[in-house]
Design a protein around this motif. Structure first.
Motif, PDB file in Angstrom:
ATOM      1  N   HIS A  76      10.148 -89.791  96.903  1.00 27.19           N
ATOM      2  CA  HIS A  76       9.114 -89.157  96.094  1.00 27.19           C
ATOM      3  C   HIS A  76       8.075 -90.206  95.718  1.00 27.19           C
ATOM      4  O   HIS A  76       8.429 -91.289  95.233  1.00 27.19           O
ATOM      5  CB  HIS A  76       9.723 -88.550  94.822  1.00 27.19           C
ATOM      6  N   ILE A  77       6.805 -89.878  95.934  1.00 24.91           N
ATOM      7  CA  ILE A  77       5.713 -90.799  95.635  1.00 24.91           C
ATOM      8  C   ILE A  77       4.618 -90.031  94.903  1.00 24.91           C
ATOM      9  O   ILE A  77       4.324 -88.874  95.237  1.00 24.91           O
ATOM     10  CB  ILE A  77       5.133 -91.438  96.911  1.00 24.91           C
ATOM     11  N   TYR A  78       4.018 -90.688  93.931  1.00 27.75           N
ATOM     12  CA  TYR A  78       2.924 -90.095  93.156  1.00 27.75           C
ATOM     13  C   TYR A  78       1.698 -90.981  93.341  1.00 27.75           C
ATOM     14  O   TYR A  78       1.657 -92.114  92.858  1.00 27.75           O
ATOM     15  CB  TYR A  78       3.310 -89.996  91.677  1.00 27.75           C
ATOM     16  N   TYR A  79       0.702 -90.463  94.077  1.00 23.78           N
ATOM     17  CA  TYR A  79      -0.501 -91.225  94.382  1.00 23.78           C
ATOM     18  C   TYR A  79      -1.636 -90.859  93.433  1.00 23.78           C
ATOM     19  O   TYR A  79      -1.831 -89.670  93.114  1.00 23.78           O
ATOM     20  CB  TYR A  79      -0.975 -90.935  95.812  1.00 23.78           C
ATOM     21  N   LEU A  80      -2.401 -91.851  93.008  1.00 22.64           N
ATOM     22  CA  LEU A  80      -3.642 -91.585  92.300  1.00 22.64           C
ATOM     23  C   LEU A  80      -4.532 -90.763  93.225  1.00 22.64           C
ATOM     24  O   LEU A  80      -4.851 -91.196  94.339  1.00 22.64           O
ATOM     25  CB  LEU A  80      -4.327 -92.902  91.925  1.00 22.64           C
ATOM     26  N   ASP A  81      -4.930 -89.565  92.790  1.00 24.04           N
ATOM     27  CA  ASP A  81      -5.669 -88.656  93.664  1.00 24.04           C
ATOM     28  C   ASP A  81      -7.155 -89.017  93.678  1.00 24.04           C
ATOM     29  O   ASP A  81      -8.013 -88.272  93.223  1.00 24.04           O
ATOM     30  CB  ASP A  81      -5.473 -87.201  93.202  1.00 24.04           C
TER      31      ASP A  81
END
Length: 471
Positions: A293-298
Motif C-alpha cells: 500500500h502506497i499513498y502518493y502526494l497527488d
C-alpha cells in the motif's frame, strides 16, 4: 554496483533484523510473551485476544509479525491509519521539487522507530540530488533477553547506524520510472531506472486515469535476496515473493491500481503548520499474496510518497514534516548576525515571532538530534537561525526552551534526555549566535506532556519536540 550489492547501512540493518527475528522466534518457541511498551494499552481484555493459556491465532510468521507490529494476534487493522476522504473545500498547497525542500519521514521497523531527513540539494535538467540523514536503531535486546527492565530498551545498549549520504535521481526517471528504490548509504548513490522518495509523473498520471501500473521495489533484507536467487537458480520457488531484475538490482514486482476514487487527507506538518495533503492511495498484491500500500502526494510535478507499507518489507513509513524553502529575499542570518525575524521555512520565523509576541507556546520540529543523544544535527541550523533572529530583533525577550520525548524507553532516561536536549539548544544559541545566556532558561519533561497519542509512529514523532515559551 553489482546486482547483489546493497548500501552498507542496509546490509547492517539486514543482519540486525535477522538476529532480532531469531531471538523473537526463540521466544515464541519457549512460549514467552512480549511485554507491552511503556504507556501502551493492554490487550488482555480485548475480545480479539486469545484465551489465557491458548497460543495466538495464525501461523508462526503471523505471530512474529504481530510481535514486530505491536499487535496481539496479527489480525488487527493495518498499521497505517484509515485516513478520511479529502474535503472538497480543502486548499491545494503546491509542494514543488526545488532546492531547499526538506521531507522528514517517520519509520518503524522491528528495531524501533527512527526518522529520516531528505533535503533537496540541487534540481536541474539532469535530475535531482538529495542529502539523506538518519540514525538507524539497533535491536532492543534488553526486553527480549529478560533484563531488569523487561520490555524496555536500555539506552546504553543502543548502537545506531548513522547514515549520511547523497542520492541522485535522473530527470528521465522522475518523469517515467516504474521502479522504486529508497536506498541510501554513507556515500553518493545513483540507481538509474528508479526513483527514491516518490514515484514518477507517469506512474501517478496512469493511476489517476484508473489504469493498472507496473511497479517494482527493492527489498531491504539482503538475506532475502540470496534465498530467493538461490532457490530460483535451483529451479524451485522460495518462500516469499519472486525477485526479478529492475534498475540494475533484484526487486519485487506487482501491478498497482488506485483504491479509492477520491483522494484521501493525510496529515502533515507543513512549515510547522498542521495541514492535510491530497493522497492517492494505490495498492497491489505480490505473487505470494502479500499486499503493498502506497499513498502518493497527488501532484504530478512532485508525487512524493506520503506513506507506505510494502508487503515483505519490515518497515513502514509516513511523512511527518515537510519544509518549503523560504523566498529568495528571506535569507536566514549567519551565526552571530542580526535578522529581521523572518527566516527560513516559508516564513516560519514570522509565524514563530507572532506566537511568541502573544506569549503562546511554540512547537518546534525542525531541531533534530542524534539517536538517544543531545547532539544537534546540521539540518537544524535553519530553525536555530530563525530563533536567533527573533531574539536579536526583540532584545528584551526571554525564552524557556523545553524538551519533550515520546514514551519509548525508560522514563528516567527520557527525562534526562529531554533536559540535555533543551540545554543543547541553549548552548547553540549562546555559542554560535551570541544570545546572552540569561535570556534562555531550559527545562525537560520527558514523555509526561504528549500532544498526540504514543500508539502510532506519527504521534510518537510529533511528541519528540522542542517547545519555546516566552517568559
Amino acid at each position: 554496483m553489482t546486482p547483489l550489492g546493497y548500501p552498507t547501512d542496509l546490509s547492517r540493518r539486514a543482519t540486525r533484523a535477522a538476529f532480532a527475528c531469531m531471538v523473537a522466534l526463540l521466544m515464541l518457541a519457549a512460549g514467552c510473551k512480549k511485554s507491552p511498551p511503556p504507556g501502551a494499552a493492554s490487550e488482555s481484555s480485548s475480545a480479539a485476544a486469545p484465551a489465557q493459556g491458548q497460543p495466538p491465532a495464525g501461523s508462526l510468521a503471523d505471530r512474529l509479525n504481530a510481535i514486530q507490529s505491536g499487535q496481539a494476534d496479527g489480525t488487527g487493522k493495518p498499521v497505517l491509519p484509515d485516513w478520511k476522504a479529502l474535503q472538497s473545500n480543502s486548499s491545494a498547497i503546491p509542494i514543488p521539487l526545488v532546492k531547499g525542500l526538506v521531507v522528514v519521514t517517520a519509520i518503524t521497523d522491528p528495531a524501533g522507530d527512527y526518522e529520516s531527513i531528505k533535503s533537496i540539494e540541487t534540481v536541474g535538467p539532469q535530475g535531482a540530488q538529495m542529502h539523506y540523514s538518519a540514525d538507524l536503531p539497533a535491536p532492543k535486546m534488553t526486553g527480549l533477553l529478560g533484563g531488569a527492565e523487561k520490555g524496555r530498551a536500555d539506552p546504553k545498549n543502543e548502537f545506531p547506524d548513522k547514515v549520511d549520504g547523497t542520492r541522485i535521481v535522473d530527470q528521465a526517471d522522475l518523469a517515467n520510472a516504474h521502479s522504486y528504490a529508497e536506498l541510501f548509504a554513507n556515500k553518493a548513490e545513483h540507481f538509474p531506472g528508479s526513483t527514491a522518495i516518490g514515484t514518477s509523473t507517469e506512474t501517478l498520471n496512469q493511476l489517476r486515469a484508473g489504469q493498472q501500473v507496473e511497479f517494482n521495489f527493492a527489498p531491504q533484507n539482503k538475506f532475502a535476496i540470496f534465498m530467493q536467487i538461490g532457490a530460483q537458480v535451483e529451479g524451485h520457488k522460495a518462500d516469499g515473493p519472486t525477485l526479478t531484475q529492475h534498475a540494475g538490482m533484484p526487486m519485487y514486482s506487482c501491478t498497482l491500481h488506485r483504491v479509492e476514487t477520491a483522494d484521501l487527507a493525510v496529515p502533515v506538518l507543513l512549515n510547522d503548520q498542521r495541514v492535510e495533503l491530497p493522497a492517492l492511495h494505490a495498492m497491489c498484491t505480490l505473487d505470494d499474496g502479500q499486499e503493498a500500500h502506497i499513498y502518493y502526494l497527488d501532484q504530478p510535478a512532485n508525487p512524493l510518497t506520503l506513506a507506505f507499507q510494502l508487503g515483505p518489507l519490515s518497515s513502514r513509513l509516513q511523512a511527518i514534516k515537510i519544509m518549503l524553502p523560504p523566498p529568495a529575499k528571506e535569507e536566514a542570518p549567519a551565526p552571530g548576525t542580526a535578522s529581521s525575524g523572518g527566516g527560513g521555512g516559508g516564513g516560519g520565523g514570522s509565524q514563530m515571532e507572532t506566537a511568541l509576541a502573544e506569549k503562546k507556546p511554540v512547537e518546534i520540529y525542525g531541531i533534530y538530534f542524534d539517536f538517544n543523544k543531545a547532539t544537534i544535527k546540521p539540518e537544524s541550523e535553519v530553525v536555530l537561525q530563525q530563533i536567533a533572529g527573533i531574539m536579536q530583533k526583540n532584545p528584551d525577550w526571554k525564552l524557556d526552551v523545553r524538551g519533550h520525548t515520546d514514551n519509548i524507553g525508560d522514563d528516567n532516561f527520557n527525562l534526562g534526555l529531554s533536559q540535555r536536549r533543551a540545554a543543547a539548544v541553549k548552548d547553540a544559541l549562546v555559542t554560535r549566535y551570541k544570545i546572552a545566556p540569561d535570556r534562555l532558561a531550559t527545562s525537560g519533561y520527558g514523555s509526561s506532556q504528549p500532544i498526540e497519542t504514543n500508539k502510532t509512529m506519527e504521534g510518537r514523532a510529533r511528541n519528540r519536540r522542542v517547545e519555546l515559551q516566552r517568559e
